[in-house]
Design a protein around this motif. Structure first.
Motif, PDB file in Angstrom:
ATOM      1  N   GLY A 266      10.374 -13.095  -1.922  1.00  0.00           N
ATOM      2  CA  GLY A 266      11.348 -12.386  -2.749  1.00  0.00           C
ATOM      3  C   GLY A 266      10.733 -11.684  -3.939  1.00  0.00           C
ATOM      4  O   GLY A 266      11.436 -11.343  -4.889  1.00  0.00           O
ATOM      5  N   GLN A 267       9.435 -11.415  -3.890  1.00  0.00           N
ATOM      6  CA  GLN A 267       8.732 -10.857  -5.040  1.00  0.00           C
ATOM      7  C   GLN A 267       8.595  -9.340  -5.035  1.00  0.00           C
ATOM      8  O   GLN A 267       7.850  -8.791  -5.842  1.00  0.00           O
ATOM      9  CB  GLN A 267       7.330 -11.466  -5.142  1.00  0.00           C
ATOM     10  N   THR A 268       9.282  -8.639  -4.112  1.00  0.00           N
ATOM     11  CA  THR A 268       9.175  -7.188  -4.089  1.00  0.00           C
ATOM     12  C   THR A 268      10.510  -6.546  -4.466  1.00  0.00           C
ATOM     13  O   THR A 268      11.562  -7.151  -4.343  1.00  0.00           O
ATOM     14  CB  THR A 268       8.749  -6.671  -2.700  1.00  0.00           C
ATOM     15  N   CYS A 269      10.431  -5.317  -4.945  1.00  0.00           N
ATOM     16  CA  CYS A 269      11.615  -4.545  -5.316  1.00  0.00           C
ATOM     17  C   CYS A 269      11.356  -3.108  -4.868  1.00  0.00           C
ATOM     18  O   CYS A 269      10.695  -2.340  -5.581  1.00  0.00           O
ATOM     19  CB  CYS A 269      11.834  -4.625  -6.833  1.00  0.00           C
ATOM     20  N   PRO A 270      11.810  -2.729  -3.667  1.00  0.00           N
ATOM     21  CA  PRO A 270      11.439  -1.454  -3.061  1.00  0.00           C
ATOM     22  C   PRO A 270      12.216  -0.245  -3.593  1.00  0.00           C
ATOM     23  O   PRO A 270      13.020   0.363  -2.896  1.00  0.00           O
ATOM     24  CB  PRO A 270      11.725  -1.691  -1.577  1.00  0.00           C
ATOM     25  N   VAL A 271      11.955   0.093  -4.843  1.00  0.00           N
ATOM     26  CA  VAL A 271      12.579   1.259  -5.476  1.00  0.00           C
ATOM     27  C   VAL A 271      11.533   1.994  -6.314  1.00  0.00           C
ATOM     28  O   VAL A 271      10.503   1.429  -6.654  1.00  0.00           O
ATOM     29  CB  VAL A 271      13.780   0.853  -6.365  1.00  0.00           C
ATOM     30  N   PRO A 272      11.789   3.257  -6.668  1.00  0.00           N
ATOM     31  CA  PRO A 272      10.854   3.971  -7.532  1.00  0.00           C
ATOM     32  C   PRO A 272      10.620   3.221  -8.843  1.00  0.00           C
ATOM     33  O   PRO A 272      11.496   2.534  -9.355  1.00  0.00           O
ATOM     34  CB  PRO A 272      11.548   5.313  -7.770  1.00  0.00           C
ATOM     35  N   GLY A 273       9.410   3.377  -9.339  1.00  0.00           N
ATOM     36  CA  GLY A 273       8.989   2.666 -10.543  1.00  0.00           C
ATOM     37  C   GLY A 273       7.824   1.741 -10.246  1.00  0.00           C
ATOM     38  O   GLY A 273       7.136   1.286 -11.142  1.00  0.00           O
ATOM     39  N   GLY A 274       7.577   1.499  -8.960  1.00  0.00           N
ATOM     40  CA  GLY A 274       6.367   0.805  -8.513  1.00  0.00           C
ATOM     41  C   GLY A 274       5.396   1.870  -8.043  1.00  0.00           C
ATOM     42  O   GLY A 274       5.692   2.608  -7.096  1.00  0.00           O
ATOM     43  N   VAL A 275       4.261   2.000  -8.728  1.00  0.00           N
ATOM     44  CA  VAL A 275       3.350   3.116  -8.471  1.00  0.00           C
ATOM     45  C   VAL A 275       1.955   2.588  -8.164  1.00  0.00           C
ATOM     46  O   VAL A 275       1.396   1.808  -8.937  1.00  0.00           O
ATOM     47  CB  VAL A 275       3.303   4.068  -9.694  1.00  0.00           C
ATOM     48  N   LEU A 276       1.398   3.020  -7.020  1.00  0.00           N
ATOM     49  CA  LEU A 276       0.020   2.666  -6.682  1.00  0.00           C
ATOM     50  C   LEU A 276      -0.937   3.341  -7.647  1.00  0.00           C
ATOM     51  O   LEU A 276      -0.699   4.488  -8.065  1.00  0.00           O
ATOM     52  CB  LEU A 276      -0.328   3.130  -5.270  1.00  0.00           C
TER      53      LEU A 276
ATOM     54  N   GLY B 280       0.798  -1.220   0.000  1.00  0.00           N
ATOM     55  CA  GLY B 280       0.000   0.000   0.000  1.00  0.00           C
ATOM     56  C   GLY B 280       0.829   1.267   0.000  1.00  0.00           C
ATOM     57  O   GLY B 280       0.395   2.296   0.503  1.00  0.00           O
ATOM     58  N   MET B 281       2.038   1.172  -0.583  1.00  0.00           N
ATOM     59  CA  MET B 281       2.889   2.359  -0.681  1.00  0.00           C
ATOM     60  C   MET B 281       3.707   2.279  -1.956  1.00  0.00           C
ATOM     61  O   MET B 281       4.116   1.194  -2.371  1.00  0.00           O
ATOM     62  CB  MET B 281       3.803   2.506   0.535  1.00  0.00           C
ATOM     63  N   GLY B 282       3.901   3.424  -2.587  1.00  0.00           N
ATOM     64  CA  GLY B 282       4.677   3.475  -3.816  1.00  0.00           C
ATOM     65  C   GLY B 282       6.138   3.147  -3.575  1.00  0.00           C
ATOM     66  O   GLY B 282       6.614   3.070  -2.436  1.00  0.00           O
ATOM     67  N   GLY B 283       6.847   2.948  -4.667  1.00  0.00           N
ATOM     68  CA  GLY B 283       8.251   2.559  -4.599  1.00  0.00           C
ATOM     69  C   GLY B 283       9.139   3.561  -3.890  1.00  0.00           C
ATOM     70  O   GLY B 283      10.091   3.172  -3.193  1.00  0.00           O
ATOM     71  N   LYS B 284       8.858   4.862  -4.033  1.00  0.00           N
ATOM     72  CA  LYS B 284       9.676   5.868  -3.338  1.00  0.00           C
ATOM     73  C   LYS B 284       9.534   5.730  -1.829  1.00  0.00           C
ATOM     74  O   LYS B 284      10.516   5.801  -1.104  1.00  0.00           O
ATOM     75  CB  LYS B 284       9.293   7.277  -3.795  1.00  0.00           C
ATOM     76  N   ALA B 285       8.303   5.516  -1.375  1.00  0.00           N
ATOM     77  CA  ALA B 285       8.073   5.321   0.062  1.00  0.00           C
ATOM     78  C   ALA B 285       8.695   4.010   0.535  1.00  0.00           C
ATOM     79  O   ALA B 285       9.243   3.943   1.637  1.00  0.00           O
ATOM     80  CB  ALA B 285       6.577   5.342   0.366  1.00  0.00           C
ATOM     81  N   GLN B 286       8.630   2.976  -0.293  1.00  0.00           N
ATOM     82  CA  GLN B 286       9.255   1.700   0.077  1.00  0.00           C
ATOM     83  C   GLN B 286      10.768   1.853   0.214  1.00  0.00           C
ATOM     84  O   GLN B 286      11.370   1.302   1.136  1.00  0.00           O
ATOM     85  CB  GLN B 286       8.971   0.641  -0.982  1.00  0.00           C
TER      86      GLN B 286
END
Length: 140
Positions: free
Chosen positions: A91-101, A65-71
């Motif tokens: 292992g299915q997450t990548c906490p960087v910008p480019g993931g957008v809610l 429930g948070m965008g990549g920048k917040a992650q």
């Protein structure tokens, strides 16, 4: 709910944004609110492994429930927590910008978009352009 037409619009606009800006070839995925893939496209010349990166960016956004920048900020502040979350999700997450809610007009989260291929900030910019073109709101 995100329609297939909206998902395809988001992807087409995001990939076109990358071409217009002269960025490296992009790939983009749209997931629904449950993390299920709705649409994906790999731009001409994009590396074949980019699907997994785009999906991981979007998956982390919708599941947390948070965008990549917040992650990314959370990962920098609480690396142990984000490592644990990534383990929980296999292992299915990548906490960087480019993931957008993706939010609807009422502000409800209805999915996420993941874009990859150039810098993470450019990926997020492309995703936001695609989401706006589909008449929805994005939270990077």
């Amino acid at each position: 709910m995100i329609t297939l037409e909206q998902a395809q619009t988001m992807i087409n606009v995001a990939l076109a944004k990358g071409v217009e800006e002269g960025w490296k070839p992009l790939s983009a995925v749209v997931l629904d609110a449950g993390g299920n893939m709705q649409a994906f496209a790999r731009g001409d010349g994009a590396a074949p492994g980019r699907f997994d990166v785009a999906r991981a960016k979007a998956y982390g956004a919708v599941m947390l429930g948070m965008g990549g920048k917040a992650q990314m900020a959370r990962a920098e502040a609480q690396a142990y927590f984000m490592a644990a979350v990534n383990g929980i999700y296999g292992g299915q997450t990548c906490p960087v910008p480019g993931g957008v809610l993706i939010r609807d007009a009422s502000g409800a989260v209805i999915g996420a978009m993941g874009v990859t291929g150039d810098t993470s900030d450019n990926d997020a910019e492309a995703a936001l352009a695609g989401i706006a073109a589909a008449g929805l709101s994005g939270e990077a």
